[in-house]
Write an enzyme that holds these catalytic residues in place. Structure first.
Site, PDB file in Angstrom:
ATOM      1  N   SER A  85      49.987  44.566  54.908  1.00  0.00           N
ATOM      2  CA  SER A  85      50.072  43.612  53.792  1.00  0.00           C
ATOM      3  C   SER A  85      50.539  44.325  52.522  1.00  0.00           C
ATOM      4  CB  SER A  85      48.712  42.943  53.559  1.00  0.00           C
ATOM      5  OG  SER A  85      47.690  43.914  53.447  1.00  0.00           O
ATOM      6  N   GLU A 106      41.782  36.913  62.897  1.00  0.00           N
ATOM      7  CA  GLU A 106      42.392  36.312  61.698  1.00  0.00           C
ATOM      8  C   GLU A 106      42.711  34.831  61.930  1.00  0.00           C
ATOM      9  OE1 GLU A 106      45.509  38.532  59.777  1.00  0.00           O
ATOM     10  OE2 GLU A 106      45.973  36.884  58.415  1.00  0.00           O
TER      11      GLU A 106
HETATM   12  O1  KIV Z   1      47.608  43.867  56.704  1.00  0.00           O
HETATM   13  C1  KIV Z   1      46.470  43.445  56.429  1.00  0.00           C
HETATM   14  O2  KIV Z   1      46.021  43.460  55.286  1.00  0.00           O
HETATM   15  C2  KIV Z   1      45.669  42.915  57.524  1.00  0.00           C
HETATM   16  C3  KIV Z   1      44.431  42.162  57.167  1.00  0.00           C
HETATM   17  C4  KIV Z   1      44.782  40.830  56.649  1.00  0.00           C
HETATM   18  C5  KIV Z   1      43.470  42.096  58.293  1.00  0.00           C
HETATM   19  O3  KIV Z   1      46.019  43.052  58.648  1.00  0.00           O
END
Ligand code: KIV
Length: 245
Positions: free
Chosen positions: A26, A162
């Site tokens: 992310s 998720e």
């Molecule tokens: O990339 C991320 O932040 C994640 C979380 C949302 C679990 O995979």
């Protein structure tokens, strides 16, 4: 568990007493300005995770394996996971996928790399899924249960669920012996994870239903920055107390 992507955030999160820090892919959306996690590279993940591991003294640090860093072959997955752990200083990797990633997870665990699984809404599959939607509704529930079992059987030490209906997340949590870490999966998971930018209110636009904003940091930053601009323009800052004599 919370995400962090740099030294400053990691040290604050760590000192606040979090159990685990995820350097999520992310980072692509939150820090690098991409519109999805798809373009994130191994080098970008290592760069950010190195800063996080310098800041995190106690928390377990998990590094996300980016899209196409483990999809080609088991050899590719081992080479990239090994490199990411060695160069970043993270304690474990996370990768997306259930049944279809079983052999990859097993191979990484076999070479002593702890793996966190990630099933349900897997953002690296956004193009196949056709958007960011709740997973495991109706008939899909059975295949999500199989995914959860596959991740556990492969030797993962925990699994992120998720955007999964609350009842299904509870069923999976009760079925597995490894901890489930929920995001948009209700209160019955063993742990929870959020993207720190969401929790702090650093984003202006769309906020998913599962996010609780604990602070409006964007608003606070905006007002502090405007204050600074105003004080510099009007000559209030710097004053004598911020000058050397
Ligand atoms: O990339 C991320 O932040 C994640 C979380 C949302 C679990 O995979």
């Amino acid at each position: 568990m919370l995400t962090s992507y740099d030294y400053a955030f990691a040290s604050i999160v760590d000192q606040a007493g979090i159990d685990s820090i995820l350097v999520g892919d992310s980072v692509g959306n939150t820090v690098l300005g991409y519109t999805s996690t798809i373009p994130v590279t191994i080098e970008e993940m290592i760069h950010h995770t190195k800063a996080v591991t310098r800041g995190a003294k106690k928390a377990l640090v998990v590094i996300d394996m980016p899209f196409m860093s483990y999809h080609e072959s088991i050899e590719q997955a081992k080479r990239n996971a090994g490199r990411m752990i060695k160069e970043s200083g993270a304690d474990a990797v996370k990768l997306e996928g259930g049944t279809r990633m079983k052999e990859v997870i097993k191979a990484l665990v076999d070479i002593e790399i702890p793996v966190m699984g990630h099933i349900g809404l897997t953002p690296q599959s956004v193009n196949r899924m056709g958007g960011y939607k709740v997973q495991g509704k109706g008939k899909e529930a059975e295949s999500l249960i199989l995914d959860a079992k596959a991740v556990e059987e492969a030797g993962a030490f925990s699994v992120v669920l998720e955007c999964v209906p609350r009842k299904l997340a509870k069923e999976i949590t009760e079925m597995l012996t490894i901890p489930t870490i929920g995001i948009g999966a209700g209160p019955d998971c063993d742990g929870q994870v959020l993207v720190i930018h969401d929790l702090l209110g650093l984003f202006g636009g769309f906020r998913p239903k599962f996010v609780k904003k604990y602070l409006d940091m964007r608003e606070e930053m905006d007002s502090a920055i405007k204050n600074y601009i105003e004080e510099v323009r009007s000559g209030v800052f710097p004053d004598d107390s911020h000058s050397f004599h």
